[in-house]
Design a protein around this motif. Structure first.
Motif, PDB file in Angstrom:
ATOM      1  N   ALA A 130       0.828  -1.207   0.000  1.00 47.50           N
ATOM      2  CA  ALA A 130       0.000   0.000   0.000  1.00 47.50           C
ATOM      3  C   ALA A 130       0.862   1.257   0.000  1.00 47.50           C
ATOM      4  CB  ALA A 130      -0.931  -0.006   1.208  1.00 47.50           C
ATOM      5  N   VAL A 131       1.929   1.240   0.765  1.00 50.77           N
ATOM      6  CA  VAL A 131       2.818   2.407   0.820  1.00 50.77           C
ATOM      7  C   VAL A 131       3.482   2.640  -0.531  1.00 50.77           C
ATOM      8  CG1 VAL A 131       4.986   3.251   1.815  1.00 50.77           C
ATOM      9  CG2 VAL A 131       3.218   2.320   3.291  1.00 50.77           C
ATOM     10  N   ARG A 132       3.937   1.577  -1.170  1.00 48.57           N
ATOM     11  CA  ARG A 132       4.592   1.727  -2.483  1.00 48.57           C
ATOM     12  C   ARG A 132       3.620   2.223  -3.543  1.00 48.57           C
ATOM     13  NH1 ARG A 132       9.299  -2.651  -3.163  1.00 48.57           N
ATOM     14  NH2 ARG A 132      10.511  -1.909  -1.407  1.00 48.57           N
ATOM     15  N   ARG A 133       2.371   1.735  -3.511  1.00 46.31           N
ATOM     16  CA  ARG A 133       1.369   2.216  -4.473  1.00 46.31           C
ATOM     17  C   ARG A 133       1.088   3.689  -4.257  1.00 46.31           C
ATOM     18  NH1 ARG A 133      -3.785  -1.068  -6.210  1.00 46.31           N
ATOM     19  NH2 ARG A 133      -4.065   0.968  -7.098  1.00 46.31           N
ATOM     20  N   HIS A 134       1.010   4.093  -2.991  1.00 46.99           N
ATOM     21  CA  HIS A 134       0.752   5.494  -2.677  1.00 46.99           C
ATOM     22  C   HIS A 134       1.910   6.374  -3.158  1.00 46.99           C
ATOM     23  CE1 HIS A 134      -0.929   8.900  -0.595  1.00 46.99           C
ATOM     24  NE2 HIS A 134       0.220   9.100   0.021  1.00 46.99           N
ATOM     25  N   GLN A 135       3.138   5.916  -2.954  1.00 47.60           N
ATOM     26  CA  GLN A 135       4.301   6.674  -3.418  1.00 47.60           C
ATOM     27  C   GLN A 135       4.317   6.785  -4.941  1.00 47.60           C
ATOM     28  OE1 GLN A 135       7.593   4.617  -1.680  1.00 47.60           O
ATOM     29  NE2 GLN A 135       7.560   5.842   0.193  1.00 47.60           N
ATOM     30  N   ARG A 136       3.991   5.699  -5.628  1.00 53.16           N
ATOM     31  CA  ARG A 136       3.964   5.725  -7.095  1.00 53.16           C
ATOM     32  C   ARG A 136       2.892   6.693  -7.585  1.00 53.16           C
ATOM     33  NH1 ARG A 136       2.931   0.298  -8.649  1.00 53.16           N
ATOM     34  NH2 ARG A 136       5.034  -0.120  -7.907  1.00 53.16           N
ATOM     35  N   LYS A 137       1.747   6.708  -6.907  1.00 48.44           N
ATOM     36  CA  LYS A 137       0.669   7.609  -7.290  1.00 48.44           C
ATOM     37  C   LYS A 137       1.097   9.064  -7.107  1.00 48.44           C
ATOM     38  CE  LYS A 137      -4.279   8.044  -6.451  1.00 48.44           C
ATOM     39  NZ  LYS A 137      -5.378   7.629  -5.584  1.00 48.44           N
ATOM     40  N   LEU A 138       1.812   9.342  -6.024  1.00 45.68           N
ATOM     41  CA  LEU A 138       2.302  10.698  -5.791  1.00 45.68           C
ATOM     42  C   LEU A 138       3.338  11.091  -6.837  1.00 45.68           C
ATOM     43  CD1 LEU A 138       2.656  10.876  -1.919  1.00 45.68           C
ATOM     44  CD2 LEU A 138       0.938  11.963  -3.345  1.00 45.68           C
ATOM     45  N   GLN A 139       4.180  10.151  -7.238  1.00 48.44           N
ATOM     46  CA  GLN A 139       5.199  10.446  -8.245  1.00 48.44           C
ATOM     47  C   GLN A 139       4.576  10.769  -9.591  1.00 48.44           C
ATOM     48  OE1 GLN A 139       7.894   7.167  -8.407  1.00 48.44           O
ATOM     49  NE2 GLN A 139       9.339   8.105  -6.984  1.00 48.44           N
ATOM     50  N   GLU A 140       3.510  10.069  -9.929  1.00 47.47           N
ATOM     51  CA  GLU A 140       2.866  10.300 -11.219  1.00 47.47           C
ATOM     52  C   GLU A 140       2.208  11.669 -11.280  1.00 47.47           C
ATOM     53  OE1 GLU A 140       0.247   7.029 -11.765  1.00 47.47           O
ATOM     54  OE2 GLU A 140       1.859   5.626 -12.218  1.00 47.47           O
ATOM     55  N   SER A 141       1.693  12.150 -10.140  1.00 50.82           N
ATOM     56  CA  SER A 141       1.014  13.435 -10.144  1.00 50.82           C
ATOM     57  C   SER A 141       1.971  14.592  -9.875  1.00 50.82           C
ATOM     58  CB  SER A 141      -0.102  13.443  -9.098  1.00 50.82           C
ATOM     59  OG  SER A 141       0.452  13.334  -7.802  1.00 50.82           O
ATOM     60  N   ALA A 142       3.213  14.295  -9.531  1.00 49.82           N
ATOM     61  CA  ALA A 142       4.196  15.342  -9.257  1.00 49.82           C
ATOM     62  C   ALA A 142       4.644  15.988 -10.563  1.00 49.82           C
ATOM     63  CB  ALA A 142       5.405  14.753  -8.528  1.00 49.82           C
ATOM     64  N   PRO A 143       5.023  17.257 -10.496  1.00 48.79           N
ATOM     65  CA  PRO A 143       5.500  17.904 -11.723  1.00 48.79           C
ATOM     66  C   PRO A 143       6.820  17.287 -12.180  1.00 48.79           C
ATOM     67  CG  PRO A 143       5.845  19.325  -9.833  1.00 48.79           C
ATOM     68  CD  PRO A 143       5.050  18.144  -9.363  1.00 48.79           C
ATOM     69  N   ILE A 144       7.027  17.298 -13.471  1.00 50.41           N
ATOM     70  CA  ILE A 144       8.245  16.744 -14.037  1.00 50.41           C
ATOM     71  C   ILE A 144       9.350  17.785 -13.894  1.00 50.41           C
ATOM     72  CG2 ILE A 144       9.341  15.914 -16.137  1.00 50.41           C
ATOM     73  CD1 ILE A 144       6.537  15.066 -17.074  1.00 50.41           C
ATOM     74  N   GLU A 145      10.450  17.365 -13.335  1.00 50.67           N
ATOM     75  CA  GLU A 145      11.564  18.282 -13.161  1.00 50.67           C
ATOM     76  C   GLU A 145      12.368  18.362 -14.453  1.00 50.67           C
ATOM     77  OE1 GLU A 145      12.173  20.140 -10.483  1.00 50.67           O
ATOM     78  OE2 GLU A 145      10.377  19.320  -9.546  1.00 50.67           O
TER      79      GLU A 145
END
Length: 117
Positions: free
Chosen positions: A74-89
């Motif tokens: 669950a933690v890894r899925r949540h982190q992946r979801k946050l990464q996808e919605s984060a702005p691209i650097e």
């Protein structure tokens, strides 16, 4: 004060003074070795206790392992979801808009009107 209390108090004082003496007289490197040995001893004792617990209660151990796995998933899925919605650097350059050149228009075609209309 009983004789036992005075002996135990004296033993505590002696242990404290020995500990202080060791800390002041033993080089830092040796103190690190002592701390490492104490940590390894604690890990060894903890692993022994954990092994004994698992042998006596296998169902509880399996349930806790499954729970930890689900939590990690669950933690890894949540982190992946946050990464996808984060702005691209990255670096971006702004391109100014320019007016497109005027297009030549073709002459409009006229339709003939028939006499019936």
């Amino acid at each position: 004060m009983s004789k036992f209390e005075s002996i135990s108090g004296r033993a505590l004082e002696l242990a404290g003074s020995v500990g202080d003496t060791l800390r002041t007289n033993v080089p830092d490197r040796a103190m690190k070795w002592i701390e490492t040995g104490a940590a390894l001893g604690a890990v060894k004792a903890g692993s022994r206790a954990a092994t004994r617990f698992v042998r006596r209660n296998p169902a509880v151990a399996i349930a806790s392992a499954v729970g930890a796995g689900v939590l990690l998933y669950a933690v890894r899925r949540h982190q992946r979801k946050l990464q996808e919605s984060a702005p691209i650097e990255g670096k971006a350059t702004r391109i100014e808009a320019k007016k497109a050149p005027a297009r030549k228009r073709a002459p409009a075609r006229r339709t003939r009107k028939t006499a019936a209309e």
